[in-house]
Each structure stands twice: as structure tokens, then as C-alpha cells.
Motif scaffolding. Structure first.
Motif, PDB file in Angstrom:
ATOM      1  N   LYS A   9       0.810  -1.218   0.000  1.00 38.83           N
ATOM      2  CA  LYS A   9       0.000   0.000   0.000  1.00 38.83           C
ATOM      3  C   LYS A   9       0.843   1.268   0.000  1.00 38.83           C
ATOM      4  O   LYS A   9       0.353   2.338  -0.304  1.00 38.83           O
ATOM      5  CB  LYS A   9      -0.940   0.001   1.197  1.00 38.83           C
ATOM      6  N   PRO A  13       0.103   4.050  -6.913  1.00 37.37           N
ATOM      7  CA  PRO A  13      -0.794   3.225  -7.723  1.00 37.37           C
ATOM      8  C   PRO A  13      -0.371   3.249  -9.188  1.00 37.37           C
ATOM      9  O   PRO A  13       0.179   4.238  -9.668  1.00 37.37           O
ATOM     10  CB  PRO A  13      -2.161   3.890  -7.541  1.00 37.37           C
ATOM     11  N   PRO A  14      -0.611   2.150  -9.891  1.00 37.04           N
ATOM     12  CA  PRO A  14      -0.274   2.151 -11.321  1.00 37.04           C
ATOM     13  C   PRO A  14      -1.232   3.052 -12.092  1.00 37.04           C
ATOM     14  O   PRO A  14      -2.311   3.410 -11.601  1.00 37.04           O
ATOM     15  CB  PRO A  14      -0.438   0.686 -11.725  1.00 37.04           C
ATOM     16  N   TYR A  63      -5.775  -4.152 -13.992  1.00 34.36           N
ATOM     17  CA  TYR A  63      -5.270  -3.118 -13.078  1.00 34.36           C
ATOM     18  C   TYR A  63      -4.682  -3.750 -11.830  1.00 34.36           C
ATOM     19  O   TYR A  63      -3.593  -3.395 -11.389  1.00 34.36           O
ATOM     20  CB  TYR A  63      -6.402  -2.160 -12.708  1.00 34.36           C
ATOM     21  N   HIS A  64      -5.382  -4.721 -11.252  1.00 40.75           N
ATOM     22  CA  HIS A  64      -4.906  -5.337 -10.023  1.00 40.75           C
ATOM     23  C   HIS A  64      -3.737  -6.284 -10.276  1.00 40.75           C
ATOM     24  O   HIS A  64      -2.882  -6.458  -9.403  1.00 40.75           O
ATOM     25  CB  HIS A  64      -6.046  -6.023  -9.289  1.00 40.75           C
ATOM     26  N   LYS A  67      -0.854  -3.966 -10.301  1.00 41.43           N
ATOM     27  CA  LYS A  67      -0.539  -3.569  -8.929  1.00 41.43           C
ATOM     28  C   LYS A  67       0.295  -4.650  -8.239  1.00 41.43           C
ATOM     29  O   LYS A  67       1.302  -4.354  -7.585  1.00 41.43           O
ATOM     30  CB  LYS A  67      -1.852  -3.351  -8.172  1.00 41.43           C
ATOM     31  N   ASN A  70       3.853  -4.713  -9.773  1.00 39.03           N
ATOM     32  CA  ASN A  70       4.685  -3.635  -9.236  1.00 39.03           C
ATOM     33  C   ASN A  70       5.190  -3.975  -7.830  1.00 39.03           C
ATOM     34  O   ASN A  70       6.332  -3.674  -7.485  1.00 39.03           O
ATOM     35  CB  ASN A  70       3.917  -2.317  -9.208  1.00 39.03           C
ATOM     36  N   TYR A  71       4.347  -4.612  -7.027  1.00 41.82           N
ATOM     37  CA  TYR A  71       4.759  -5.013  -5.683  1.00 41.82           C
ATOM     38  C   TYR A  71       5.876  -6.048  -5.750  1.00 41.82           C
ATOM     39  O   TYR A  71       6.865  -5.954  -5.027  1.00 41.82           O
ATOM     40  CB  TYR A  71       3.567  -5.561  -4.894  1.00 41.82           C
TER      41      TYR A  71
END
Length: 110
Positions: A9, A13-14, A63-64, A67, A70-71
Motif C-alpha cells: 500500500k 498506484p499504477p 489493473y490489479h 498492482k 509492481n509489488y
């Protein structure tokens, strides 16, 4: 979403438009079109609400996924930087060479 840990968190955000969202949106839309074609309906005209729904679901999932991606990359980068910080002798800076030192001297043959 539940599959991204809480430490993700803190990442930014992308973007709303990213390659995973666009790709899965198109896949969702094409799957709705394929469903129309299999059921012998006009592919573009019928079930427009399903086409929009499938494209939206694909966009959301993409989108998720971005996300989560990226993490994973941020976590890998953090671990690599920590390893480099703990083992500086393995990552000593190299000597800078000029281009003339690397390339052999040129002797034209005639």
C-alpha cells in the motif's frame, strides 16, 4: 483485493491505462464477441451490455495484476539492494577504460 499484502500500500498506484488492463479488456470484449458468434447472434449488435461488462471486468483484473506485479518488482529490488549493501566486496566498482584501450589498433592492409 486480498492477494496484495499490506506493505504494497506504500507503493504509488499504477496508471489507469496500462498494458495489462488494455490487454485483458480486449480479451474480455473478444470473449463476449466469441460467445455471440457461437450462439449464432450478430457479434457486434447483440449483447452490448455483456461486451461492456466483460471489457470492464478485464480492465479491473488487469489493473490489479499490474498492482501485484509492481509489488513483486519492488520487493525484488529491495532485496537486491539489501544484498548489495551487506556484501560490498562482491560489487566493487570496475576500472573505467577508454574506448582506445578496449579496441585493438587499426593497421590497414594494402
Amino acid at each position: 483485493m486480498g492477494f496484495v499484502p499490506d506493505e504494497a500500500k506504500c507503493l504509488p498506484p499504477p496508471g489507469i491505462v496500462n498494458r495489462n488492463s488494455v490487454w485483458l479488456s480486449v480479451v474480455g470484449w473478444c470473449s463476449a464477441m466469441l460467445h455471440n458468434g457461437i450462439n449464432h447472434r450478430p457479434p457486434l449488435k447483440s449483447g452490448v451490455h455483456r461486451q461492456c461488462l466483460m471489457a470492464t471486468i478485464g480492465w479491473f483484473i488487469g489493473y490489479h495484476i499490474t498492482k501485484y506485479e509492481n509489488y513483486i518488482y519492488a520487493k525484488r529490488d529491495r532485496d537486491m539492494r539489501e544484498y548489495i549493501r551487506l556484501h560490498p566486496d562482491e560489487f566493487a566498482p570496475k576500472d573505467k577504460k577508454t574506448f582506445a584501450e578496449i579496441v585493438e589498433p587499426f593497421h590497414p592492409i594494402r
